[in-house]
Structures are given as C-alpha cells and as structure tokens.
Design a protein around this motif. Structure first.
Motif, PDB file in Angstrom:
ATOM      1  N   THR A  57       0.827  -1.202   0.000  1.00  0.00           N
ATOM      2  CA  THR A  57       0.000   0.000   0.000  1.00  0.00           C
ATOM      3  C   THR A  57       0.866   1.258   0.000  1.00  0.00           C
ATOM      4  N   GLU A  58       1.916   1.252   0.795  1.00  0.00           N
ATOM      5  CA  GLU A  58       2.826   2.405   0.821  1.00  0.00           C
ATOM      6  C   GLU A  58       3.466   2.616  -0.549  1.00  0.00           C
ATOM      7  N   PHE A  59       3.879   1.546  -1.163  1.00  0.00           N
ATOM      8  CA  PHE A  59       4.521   1.645  -2.480  1.00  0.00           C
ATOM      9  C   PHE A  59       3.560   2.221  -3.512  1.00  0.00           C
ATOM     10  N   LEU A  60       2.344   1.704  -3.566  1.00  0.00           N
ATOM     11  CA  LEU A  60       1.373   2.172  -4.557  1.00  0.00           C
ATOM     12  C   LEU A  60       0.991   3.633  -4.317  1.00  0.00           C
ATOM     13  N   ALA A  61       0.808   4.003  -3.051  1.00  0.00           N
ATOM     14  CA  ALA A  61       0.446   5.385  -2.739  1.00  0.00           C
ATOM     15  C   ALA A  61       1.577   6.346  -3.073  1.00  0.00           C
ATOM     16  N   ASP A  62       2.811   5.944  -2.795  1.00  0.00           N
ATOM     17  CA  ASP A  62       3.962   6.788  -3.123  1.00  0.00           C
ATOM     18  C   ASP A  62       4.127   6.936  -4.636  1.00  0.00           C
ATOM     19  N   ARG A  63       3.818   5.873  -5.345  1.00  0.00           N
ATOM     20  CA  ARG A  63       4.037   5.867  -6.790  1.00  0.00           C
ATOM     21  C   ARG A  63       2.924   6.602  -7.556  1.00  0.00           C
ATOM     22  N   TYR A  64       1.676   6.415  -7.100  1.00  0.00           N
ATOM     23  CA  TYR A  64       0.544   6.933  -7.881  1.00  0.00           C
ATOM     24  C   TYR A  64      -0.286   8.004  -7.181  1.00  0.00           C
ATOM     25  N   GLY A  65      -0.164   8.111  -5.876  1.00  0.00           N
ATOM     26  CA  GLY A  65      -0.953   9.091  -5.142  1.00  0.00           C
ATOM     27  C   GLY A  65      -1.798   8.428  -4.068  1.00  0.00           C
ATOM     28  N   ARG A  66      -2.358   9.255  -3.199  1.00  0.00           N
ATOM     29  CA  ARG A  66      -3.105   8.741  -2.052  1.00  0.00           C
ATOM     30  C   ARG A  66      -4.307   7.892  -2.459  1.00  0.00           C
ATOM     31  N   TRP A  67      -4.885   8.154  -3.613  1.00  0.00           N
ATOM     32  CA  TRP A  67      -6.059   7.401  -4.051  1.00  0.00           C
ATOM     33  C   TRP A  67      -5.776   5.901  -4.096  1.00  0.00           C
ATOM     34  N   ALA A  68      -4.513   5.535  -4.368  1.00  0.00           N
ATOM     35  CA  ALA A  68      -4.152   4.120  -4.512  1.00  0.00           C
ATOM     36  C   ALA A  68      -4.165   3.374  -3.182  1.00  0.00           C
ATOM     37  N   ARG A  69      -4.289   4.073  -2.066  1.00  0.00           N
ATOM     38  CA  ARG A  69      -4.346   3.397  -0.767  1.00  0.00           C
ATOM     39  C   ARG A  69      -5.522   2.434  -0.673  1.00  0.00           C
ATOM     40  N   ALA A  70      -6.542   2.643  -1.498  1.00  0.00           N
ATOM     41  CA  ALA A  70      -7.749   1.813  -1.402  1.00  0.00           C
ATOM     42  C   ALA A  70      -7.747   0.665  -2.404  1.00  0.00           C
TER      43      ALA A  70
END
Length: 223
Positions: A57-70
């Motif tokens: 989750t941290e990786f995806l959010a860092d890479r694409y933005g906070r929306w990716a946390r979900a």
C-alpha cells in the motif's frame, strides 16, 4: 498506520482529473514485478492479515498518489470493510505465491481506479447547473443525485458489511465535487443518513427516498 486506510480519503485525494493514471499491458507486468518482492508469504499474510500488506500500500500510494491506498478495499469483510473491489478478497485468502498474487494486486488497483473514474462521470452527469442570479438550485437535483448514488454504491458494495461507510463517503465526494467544503459536506451527509443504513441490508425505496429528501433539505438550495 491509519494514514494507509481508505476511509479518510477526500475527493481531492481520489479525483481522477487531479491524478492522471494509465497502465498498458507492459506497464501492468512491470508493476506486478515491482509489487511481488513486497508481498508477504502466504503464512505471514494469514497471521498478520492486512497489516502484512502495508509495504504494498505504501509503495502504490507513493508511486501513484493517495487514491491508490484503497486498492484492496474489497466487498464485505476484507482487508478494509465495505468496499467495491472484487478482484481481491483479503490478505488471508488472496495471498498465495508472490508470482500469483502480484497480478491480483494490479487487477485490484485497476478495478478501484475504474470505480473512481465511473464516479467522476456520474458526478458530472448529476451535478446541478449553476443557478441564475438571485435563485438557488432546485432541491430536486440534489435529491435525484443522492438517490442514484446511494443506489449504485449499494449495488457495487453488494450492501455487505460496512457498505454504508463508503456510501456516505461518496455522497460527501459528490458535494465536494460541487464546491462544498469537506466539513460542511460531512455534516450534510450525516444529517441526511441519520443512522438509516446498516450492514448486510440494502436500503429499500422508502429508506432511499427519506435519505435523499433529507440530503436535499439539509442543503437547502444554498452553499
């Protein structure tokens, strides 16, 4: 670690227009390759459940933005309660080998993104036209929008455990899309829903009508 949860996400966090995103087939394979080393072993996932997915989750959010946390906000009692994603169940069931699990993560991320883009299109179609000088928005526009959004969220979440949390979030996002500040939007939605929604129960026509009328009435045609 609450910063990694999906529930606090605002419309500014998830608005597709603010956060461009696109993955072709090659990019999907590349992303799966990057995610794989971050995944837990199946035994660890069963023991630590969704916490074992924090690195992903941290990786995806860092890479694409906070929306990716979900990305893993799955239907029912998954890693995060009451979402719309069907490609992913939960850490204790979806995590197997890293090679098999990584593509599921990518598929879940894309499904979540598709939902956000679908919502943006619905918001645009449901947004009331700007009123003329000295007049206000006809409450019918707000009532109609609430009815349609509640209906689609109940359908996509299958009205399972905790579904109403995301439903209320989507109603707040719609208000934010239409220029309401976040605090005011939350007040409107909370007042309109008034505890009428519950887990495992899809709202009937009477309940949806009451919520929608309250939604429009609380707004009162002004901002």
């Amino acid at each position: 670690m609450t910063e990694l949860w999906a529930n606090p996400l605002t419309w500014a966090d998830v608005d597709p227009l603010r956060h461009p995103f696109e993955l072709d087939d090659d990019a999907r394979k590349e992303l799966a390759g990057l995610v794989a080393p971050l995944l837990p072993d199946a035994d660890a996932a069963a023991e630590g459940r969704w916490r074992s997915l924090y690195p992903v989750t941290e990786f995806l959010a860092d890479r694409y933005g906070r929306w990716a946390r979900a990305w893993n906000w799955s239907v029912g009692e998954g890693d995060i309660d009451g979402g719309v994603v069907e490609a992913w169940c939960c850490a204790s069931h979806s995590v197997t080998t890293k090679e098999a699990t990584a593509p599921l993560v990518v598929a879940a991320l894309l499904e979540w993104r598709d939902w956000l883009e679908d919502l943006a299109e619905r918001f645009s179609a449901l947004a009331p036209a700007a009123p003329s000088a000295g007049s206000s928005v006809d409450p019918w526009h707000w009532e109609r929008a609430c009815t349609r959004l509640v209906t689609v969220v109940a359908d996509r979440t299958q009205a399972e455990s905790g579904w109403y949390g995301h439903c209320m979030q989507v109603l707040g996002w719609f208000l934010a899309y239409n220029g309401f500040d976040e605090e005011r939007a939350q007040e409107i939605v909370k007042t309109a829903v008034g505890g009428r929604f519950a887990s495992w129960i899809a709202p009937d026509v009477t309940v949806v009508a009451a919520v929608s009328a309250g939604f429009a009435g609380t707004i009162g045609g002004s901002r």
